[in-house]
Design a protein around this motif. Structure first.
Motif, PDB file in Angstrom:
ATOM      1  N   ALA A  19       0.832  -1.211   0.000  1.00  0.00           N
ATOM      2  CA  ALA A  19       0.000   0.000   0.000  1.00  0.00           C
ATOM      3  C   ALA A  19       0.865   1.259   0.000  1.00  0.00           C
ATOM      4  CB  ALA A  19      -0.936  -0.016   1.207  1.00  0.00           C
ATOM      5  N   TRP A  20       1.959   1.222   0.731  1.00  0.00           N
ATOM      6  CA  TRP A  20       2.833   2.390   0.818  1.00  0.00           C
ATOM      7  C   TRP A  20       3.574   2.655  -0.482  1.00  0.00           C
ATOM      8  CZ3 TRP A  20       5.853   1.825   6.104  1.00  0.00           C
ATOM      9  CH2 TRP A  20       4.950   1.938   7.165  1.00  0.00           C
ATOM     10  N   VAL A  21       4.228   1.627  -1.049  1.00  0.00           N
ATOM     11  CA  VAL A  21       5.134   1.842  -2.182  1.00  0.00           C
ATOM     12  C   VAL A  21       4.420   2.006  -3.519  1.00  0.00           C
ATOM     13  CG1 VAL A  21       7.056   0.684  -1.026  1.00  0.00           C
ATOM     14  CG2 VAL A  21       5.625  -0.615  -2.637  1.00  0.00           C
ATOM     15  N   THR A  22       3.145   1.616  -3.591  1.00  0.00           N
ATOM     16  CA  THR A  22       2.412   1.764  -4.852  1.00  0.00           C
ATOM     17  C   THR A  22       1.540   3.013  -4.865  1.00  0.00           C
ATOM     18  OG1 THR A  22       0.593   0.341  -4.059  1.00  0.00           O
ATOM     19  CG2 THR A  22       2.397  -0.719  -5.316  1.00  0.00           C
ATOM     20  N   HIS A  23       1.487   3.725  -3.772  1.00  0.00           N
ATOM     21  CA  HIS A  23       0.706   4.963  -3.706  1.00  0.00           C
ATOM     22  C   HIS A  23       1.377   6.024  -4.597  1.00  0.00           C
ATOM     23  CE1 HIS A  23      -1.080   8.646  -2.151  1.00  0.00           C
ATOM     24  NE2 HIS A  23      -2.053   7.874  -1.694  1.00  0.00           N
ATOM     25  N   PRO A  24       0.592   6.867  -5.260  1.00  0.00           N
ATOM     26  CA  PRO A  24       1.206   7.915  -6.110  1.00  0.00           C
ATOM     27  C   PRO A  24       2.229   8.786  -5.368  1.00  0.00           C
ATOM     28  CG  PRO A  24      -1.142   7.771  -6.547  1.00  0.00           C
ATOM     29  CD  PRO A  24      -0.874   6.851  -5.380  1.00  0.00           C
ATOM     30  N   LYS A  25       2.042   9.022  -4.069  1.00  0.00           N
ATOM     31  CA  LYS A  25       2.998   9.819  -3.294  1.00  0.00           C
ATOM     32  C   LYS A  25       4.384   9.170  -3.273  1.00  0.00           C
ATOM     33  CE  LYS A  25       3.966  11.500   1.378  1.00  0.00           C
ATOM     34  NZ  LYS A  25       5.169  10.769   1.735  1.00  0.00           N
ATOM     35  N   ALA A  26       4.439   7.843  -3.462  1.00  0.00           N
ATOM     36  CA  ALA A  26       5.701   7.109  -3.404  1.00  0.00           C
ATOM     37  C   ALA A  26       6.317   6.910  -4.786  1.00  0.00           C
ATOM     38  CB  ALA A  26       5.481   5.762  -2.720  1.00  0.00           C
ATOM     39  N   ALA A  27       6.020   7.792  -5.718  1.00  0.00           N
ATOM     40  CA  ALA A  27       6.511   7.640  -7.097  1.00  0.00           C
ATOM     41  C   ALA A  27       8.023   7.477  -7.157  1.00  0.00           C
ATOM     42  CB  ALA A  27       6.068   8.830  -7.946  1.00  0.00           C
ATOM     43  N   TYR A  28       8.753   8.180  -6.284  1.00  0.00           N
ATOM     44  CA  TYR A  28      10.216   8.097  -6.320  1.00  0.00           C
ATOM     45  C   TYR A  28      10.726   6.747  -5.820  1.00  0.00           C
ATOM     46  CZ  TYR A  28      10.326  13.070  -7.346  1.00  0.00           C
ATOM     47  OH  TYR A  28      10.160  14.284  -7.932  1.00  0.00           O
ATOM     48  N   TRP A  29       9.845   5.930  -5.230  1.00  0.00           N
ATOM     49  CA  TRP A  29      10.233   4.600  -4.768  1.00  0.00           C
ATOM     50  C   TRP A  29      10.291   3.629  -5.948  1.00  0.00           C
ATOM     51  CZ3 TRP A  29      12.178   4.913  -0.139  1.00  0.00           C
ATOM     52  CH2 TRP A  29      12.498   3.748   0.564  1.00  0.00           C
ATOM     53  N   MET A  30       9.713   4.039  -7.073  1.00  0.00           N
ATOM     54  CA  MET A  30       9.746   3.310  -8.352  1.00  0.00           C
ATOM     55  C   MET A  30       9.138   1.907  -8.263  1.00  0.00           C
ATOM     56  SD  MET A  30      13.388   4.675  -9.844  1.00  0.00           S
ATOM     57  CE  MET A  30      14.254   4.612  -8.286  1.00  0.00           C
ATOM     58  N   MET A  31       8.044   1.783  -7.505  1.00  0.00           N
ATOM     59  CA  MET A  31       7.340   0.500  -7.411  1.00  0.00           C
ATOM     60  C   MET A  31       5.843   0.683  -7.689  1.00  0.00           C
ATOM     61  SD  MET A  31       9.233  -1.425  -4.209  1.00  0.00           S
ATOM     62  CE  MET A  31       8.732  -3.078  -4.679  1.00  0.00           C
ATOM     63  N   GLN A  32       5.496   1.711  -8.428  1.00  0.00           N
ATOM     64  CA  GLN A  32       4.093   2.054  -8.673  1.00  0.00           C
ATOM     65  C   GLN A  32       3.268   0.897  -9.230  1.00  0.00           C
ATOM     66  OE1 GLN A  32       2.849   5.748  -8.154  1.00  0.00           O
ATOM     67  NE2 GLN A  32       4.225   4.798  -6.716  1.00  0.00           N
ATOM     68  N   ASP A  33       3.846   0.106 -10.091  1.00  0.00           N
ATOM     69  CA  ASP A  33       3.109  -0.981 -10.736  1.00  0.00           C
ATOM     70  C   ASP A  33       3.350  -2.334 -10.087  1.00  0.00           C
ATOM     71  OD1 ASP A  33       2.087   0.825 -12.639  1.00  0.00           O
ATOM     72  OD2 ASP A  33       3.901   0.642 -13.851  1.00  0.00           O
ATOM     73  N   ALA A  34       3.989  -2.365  -8.931  1.00  0.00           N
ATOM     74  CA  ALA A  34       4.316  -3.630  -8.274  1.00  0.00           C
ATOM     75  C   ALA A  34       3.071  -4.290  -7.706  1.00  0.00           C
ATOM     76  CB  ALA A  34       5.331  -3.395  -7.149  1.00  0.00           C
ATOM     77  N   GLY A  35       2.995  -5.594  -7.872  1.00  0.00           N
ATOM     78  CA  GLY A  35       1.955  -6.374  -7.221  1.00  0.00           C
ATOM     79  C   GLY A  35       2.437  -6.788  -5.844  1.00  0.00           C
ATOM     80  N   LEU A  36       1.537  -7.373  -5.069  1.00  0.00           N
ATOM     81  CA  LEU A  36       1.891  -7.818  -3.733  1.00  0.00           C
ATOM     82  C   LEU A  36       3.058  -8.806  -3.767  1.00  0.00           C
ATOM     83  CD1 LEU A  36       1.313  -7.834  -0.699  1.00  0.00           C
ATOM     84  CD2 LEU A  36      -0.374  -9.627  -1.115  1.00  0.00           C
ATOM     85  N   VAL A  37       3.039  -9.729  -4.706  1.00  0.00           N
ATOM     86  CA  VAL A  37       4.116 -10.714  -4.825  1.00  0.00           C
ATOM     87  C   VAL A  37       5.440 -10.027  -5.171  1.00  0.00           C
ATOM     88  CG1 VAL A  37       4.933 -12.717  -6.142  1.00  0.00           C
ATOM     89  CG2 VAL A  37       2.561 -12.609  -5.372  1.00  0.00           C
ATOM     90  N   ASP A  38       5.382  -8.989  -5.993  1.00  0.00           N
ATOM     91  CA  ASP A  38       6.597  -8.246  -6.347  1.00  0.00           C
ATOM     92  C   ASP A  38       7.221  -7.602  -5.106  1.00  0.00           C
ATOM     93  OD1 ASP A  38       6.199  -8.742  -9.141  1.00  0.00           O
ATOM     94  OD2 ASP A  38       4.775  -7.064  -9.199  1.00  0.00           O
TER      95      ASP A  38
END
Length: 176
Positions: A19-38
């Motif tokens: 939930a944290w890393v795929t949120h738009p606010k976390a764009a710089y984390w570069m995991m926007q399209d990550a699934g739970l398994v990812d």
């Protein structure tokens, strides 16, 4: 604000992290399209890596932010600068919230830095945020980081910055 730290459990904490890393606010984390398994897989790799560690920052026992520390001799910055003995790399992420608390993110980065400097072997913290992430540059400066230069990493153009124990103390008055 008082924070504690615990090692991240890649399986137990994956939903929260997702939930944290795929949120738009976390764009710089570069995991926007990550699934739970990812996310599980990525943090299982971190957990298995002796040179990279993920910790959850807790506020009153509740997960409040993510912190990563790594050895820049072996991860992230290999070939981008000449590491010194006592260097440690750092990333941190405060999750998006509907009820922001003024000063929270500054309190988080201050706690992260104090935690890193609790280790007497750590002499300097190195970061490499995206050059366009002006908010984190301001936070870094507030805790004593000094930018050195821009570097080109495979995934981003980054601002290589350093903070010594003395610079952190001078900027924050936190004894380390």
């Amino acid at each position: 604000m008082t924070f504690t730290f615990r090692p991240l459990d890649p399986l137990k904490d994956a939903e929260l992290l997702h939930a944290w890393v795929t949120h738009p606010k976390a764009a710089y984390w570069m995991m926007q399209d990550a699934g739970l398994v990812d996310v599980e897989r990525a943090y299982m790799e971190v957990a298995a890596d002796e040179h990279h560690h993920a910790l959850l920052g807790l506020r009153d026992g509740v997960p409040a932010f993510l912190m990563e520390k790594y050895d820049p001799v072996h991860r992230e910055l290999v070939g981008h600068y000449e590491p010194l003995a006592g260097d440690v790399g750092m990333h941190f992420l405060t999750p998006a919230t509907d009820a922001p608390v003024h000063g929270f993110t500054l309190a988080v980065i201050t706690a992260v830095m104090a935690h890193l400097f609790e280790d007497p072997a750590v002499r300097r913290v190195v970061v490499e945020p995206d050059v366009s992430n002006k908010a984190v540059h301001a936070l870094n400066e507030a805790v004593g980081f000094v930018p050195e230069r821009e570097i080109q990493k495979p995934e981003k153009k980054a601002l290589l910055s350093f903070c010594t124990r003395e610079q952190f103390h001078a900027a924050t008055a936190v004894a380390v």
